[in-house]
Design a protein around this motif. Structure first.
Motif, PDB file in Angstrom:
ATOM      1  N   GLU A  44       0.846  -1.203   0.000  1.00  0.00           N
ATOM      2  CA  GLU A  44       0.000   0.000   0.000  1.00  0.00           C
ATOM      3  C   GLU A  44       0.880   1.252   0.000  1.00  0.00           C
ATOM      4  OE1 GLU A  44      -3.387   1.879   2.865  1.00  0.00           O
ATOM      5  OE2 GLU A  44      -3.089  -0.304   2.932  1.00  0.00           O
ATOM      6  N   LEU A  45       1.912   1.192   0.840  1.00  0.00           N
ATOM      7  CA  LEU A  45       2.859   2.310   0.932  1.00  0.00           C
ATOM      8  C   LEU A  45       3.541   2.548  -0.418  1.00  0.00           C
ATOM      9  CD1 LEU A  45       5.386   2.594   3.831  1.00  0.00           C
ATOM     10  CD2 LEU A  45       6.130   2.952   1.503  1.00  0.00           C
ATOM     11  N   GLY A  46       3.912   1.459  -1.079  1.00  0.00           N
ATOM     12  CA  GLY A  46       4.577   1.556  -2.371  1.00  0.00           C
ATOM     13  C   GLY A  46       3.674   2.187  -3.417  1.00  0.00           C
ATOM     14  N   LEU A  47       2.420   1.759  -3.425  1.00  0.00           N
ATOM     15  CA  LEU A  47       1.478   2.303  -4.411  1.00  0.00           C
ATOM     16  C   LEU A  47       1.296   3.800  -4.201  1.00  0.00           C
ATOM     17  CD1 LEU A  47      -1.228  -0.529  -4.401  1.00  0.00           C
ATOM     18  CD2 LEU A  47       0.506  -0.039  -6.145  1.00  0.00           C
ATOM     19  N   GLU A  48       1.258   4.186  -2.927  1.00  0.00           N
ATOM     20  CA  GLU A  48       1.090   5.598  -2.578  1.00  0.00           C
ATOM     21  C   GLU A  48       2.312   6.413  -3.017  1.00  0.00           C
ATOM     22  OE1 GLU A  48       0.624   7.427   1.615  1.00  0.00           O
ATOM     23  OE2 GLU A  48      -0.666   5.660   1.525  1.00  0.00           O
ATOM     24  N   VAL A  64       8.116   8.415   5.379  1.00  0.00           N
ATOM     25  CA  VAL A  64       9.560   8.162   5.396  1.00  0.00           C
ATOM     26  C   VAL A  64      10.039   7.949   6.832  1.00  0.00           C
ATOM     27  CG1 VAL A  64      11.780   9.118   4.737  1.00  0.00           C
ATOM     28  CG2 VAL A  64       9.812   9.520   3.301  1.00  0.00           C
ATOM     29  N   LEU A  65       9.475   8.699   7.763  1.00  0.00           N
ATOM     30  CA  LEU A  65       9.875   8.555   9.166  1.00  0.00           C
ATOM     31  C   LEU A  65       9.561   7.138   9.667  1.00  0.00           C
ATOM     32  CD1 LEU A  65      10.879   9.731  11.857  1.00  0.00           C
ATOM     33  CD2 LEU A  65       8.549  10.543  12.283  1.00  0.00           C
ATOM     34  N   GLY A  66       8.386   6.629   9.282  1.00  0.00           N
ATOM     35  CA  GLY A  66       7.998   5.261   9.683  1.00  0.00           C
ATOM     36  C   GLY A  66       9.038   4.252   9.192  1.00  0.00           C
ATOM     37  N   ILE A  67       9.446   4.415   7.930  1.00  0.00           N
ATOM     38  CA  ILE A  67      10.424   3.496   7.330  1.00  0.00           C
ATOM     39  C   ILE A  67      11.758   3.565   8.073  1.00  0.00           C
ATOM     40  CG2 ILE A  67      11.817   3.125   5.241  1.00  0.00           C
ATOM     41  CD1 ILE A  67       9.506   4.024   3.583  1.00  0.00           C
ATOM     42  N   ILE A  68      12.190   4.780   8.356  1.00  0.00           N
ATOM     43  CA  ILE A  68      13.490   4.986   8.998  1.00  0.00           C
ATOM     44  C   ILE A  68      13.501   4.461  10.435  1.00  0.00           C
ATOM     45  CG2 ILE A  68      14.693   6.942  10.116  1.00  0.00           C
ATOM     46  CD1 ILE A  68      15.949   6.308   7.515  1.00  0.00           C
ATOM     47  N   LYS A  69      12.433   4.725  11.158  1.00  0.00           N
ATOM     48  CA  LYS A  69      12.343   4.262  12.559  1.00  0.00           C
ATOM     49  C   LYS A  69      12.474   2.752  12.607  1.00  0.00           C
ATOM     50  CE  LYS A  69       9.517   6.974  15.686  1.00  0.00           C
ATOM     51  NZ  LYS A  69       8.135   7.323  16.000  1.00  0.00           N
ATOM     52  N   ASP A  70      11.732   2.122  11.705  1.00  0.00           N
ATOM     53  CA  ASP A  70      11.728   0.677  11.614  1.00  0.00           C
ATOM     54  C   ASP A  70      13.128   0.140  11.310  1.00  0.00           C
ATOM     55  OD1 ASP A  70       9.703  -1.241  11.674  1.00  0.00           O
ATOM     56  OD2 ASP A  70      10.162  -1.716   9.562  1.00  0.00           O
TER      57      ASP A  70
END
Ligand code: AMP
Length: 217
Positions: A44-48, A64-70
Motif C-alpha cells: 500500500e505504501l509503495g502504491l502511494e 519516510v519517518l515510519g520506514i526509517i524508525k523501523d
C-alpha cells in the motif's frame, strides 16, 4: 560510526555508502532503495509513493519517518549506519534527532558530497543498473569492458524510471529548495564535513575516509 551523507541526486552517496558498508560493516540505509522495494512489492505504501517518486518529488515525511524508525531499530544498525538520502528536509532532520535521542544515540558526522552540476547531469542521465548482476554502471564513466561484462552475461543495462531529464531537473530543484538548507543546519551543529566528490569512486572514497578520520581497511 553514525553518518548522514548529504548531497544532490547523483553525487555518489549510494556508491560511497555501499563501500563503507562493505569495509566497516555500517549498514547503508537508503530511503530511496527502501521505497523502491515497497513499490516493487506493490505494498500500500509503495502504491502511494510511486507517483510522487516518478515525478521526483518528496514522499510524505511521516511515511519516510515510519520506514526509517523501523530500519534503525534493526540489530545491524546498533553500532553504526550510513544514512543515504535521509534526511531530505528540516522536518526530517528534526525527526532524526528525536529518533536518535530516544535510542540514546548521536550522529558522528554529516558529510556533504560536493559535485559540479555538469558531472551530476552525466552521472544521472548515464546511470544504469545491470539487470543480471545488479551492478551500478554509467554509460559515460564505466569502461567498455564493464558495460560488455553485463551484456555478455545476458543482462540489460536498465535506467531508473526517475532518471529521465524532466524528472532529474525537478529532483535537483527539490534538492536545492528542501535539502540544501540542511548544510547550514549541520554546520551550525558542528557535524558538517565536506568532500569534493568529482573524480573517480576511489578518489572520492579516500577523501571521505580522511574527513571521517578513519583508517582505510
Ligand atoms: P533516491 O534514490 O535517494 O534518489 O530517492 C528516489 C526518490 O525516493 C526521491 O526522488 C523521492 O521521491 C523518494 N525519497 C527518497 N528518500 C526520501 C526522503 N528522505 N524523503 C522523501 N522522499 C524520499
Amino acid at each position: 560510526m553514525r553518518i548522514v551523507l548529504l548531497g544532490a541526486p547523483g553525487s555518489g552517496k549510494g556508491t560511497q555508502a555501499q563501500q563503507l558498508q562493505s569495509d566497516y560493516g555500517w549498514p547503508q540505509i537508503s530511503t530511496g532503495d527502501l521505497l523502491r522495494k515497497a513499490v516493487a512489492a506493490g505494498t500500500e505504501l509503495g502504491l502511494e509513493a510511486k507517483a510522487v517518486m516518478d515525478a521526483g518529488n518528496l514522499v510524505a515525511d511521516d511515511v519516510v519517518l515510519g520506514i526509517i524508525k523501523d530500519r534503525l531499530s534493526n540489530h545491524d544498525a546498533k553500532t553504526g549506519f550510513v544514512l543515504d538520502g535521509f534526511p531530505r528536509n528540516r522536518t526530517q532532520a528534526q525527526d532524526l534527532e528525536t529518533v536518535l535521542s530516544d535510542l540514546v544515540k548521536q550522529l558522528d558526522a554529516a558529510v556533504l558530497m560536493d559535485v559540479s552540476f555538469d558531472i551530476l547531469m552525466k552521472r544521472l542521465t548515464g546511470r544504469r543498473t545491470c539487470s543480471k548482476t545488479g551492478k551500478l554502471l554509467n554509460v559515460y564513466f564505466s569502461s567498455q569492458e564493464e558495460l560488455d561484462e553485463c551484456t555478455d552475461a545476458g543482462g540489460e543495462l536498465l535506467m531508473r524510471v526517475d532518471d529521465n531529464e524532466a524528472t532529474i531537473r525537478n529532483r535537483l530543484q527539490v534538492y536545492d529548495q528542501a535539502t540544501a538548507p540542511l548544510i547550514d543546519h549541520y554546520r551550525a551543529g558542528g557535524l558538517l564535513r565536506t568532500v569534493q566528490a568529482d573524480g573517480t569512486r576511489a578518489e572520492v572514497y579516500s577523501r571521505l575516509l580522511t574527513v571521517l578520520g578513519v583508517v582505510s581497511q
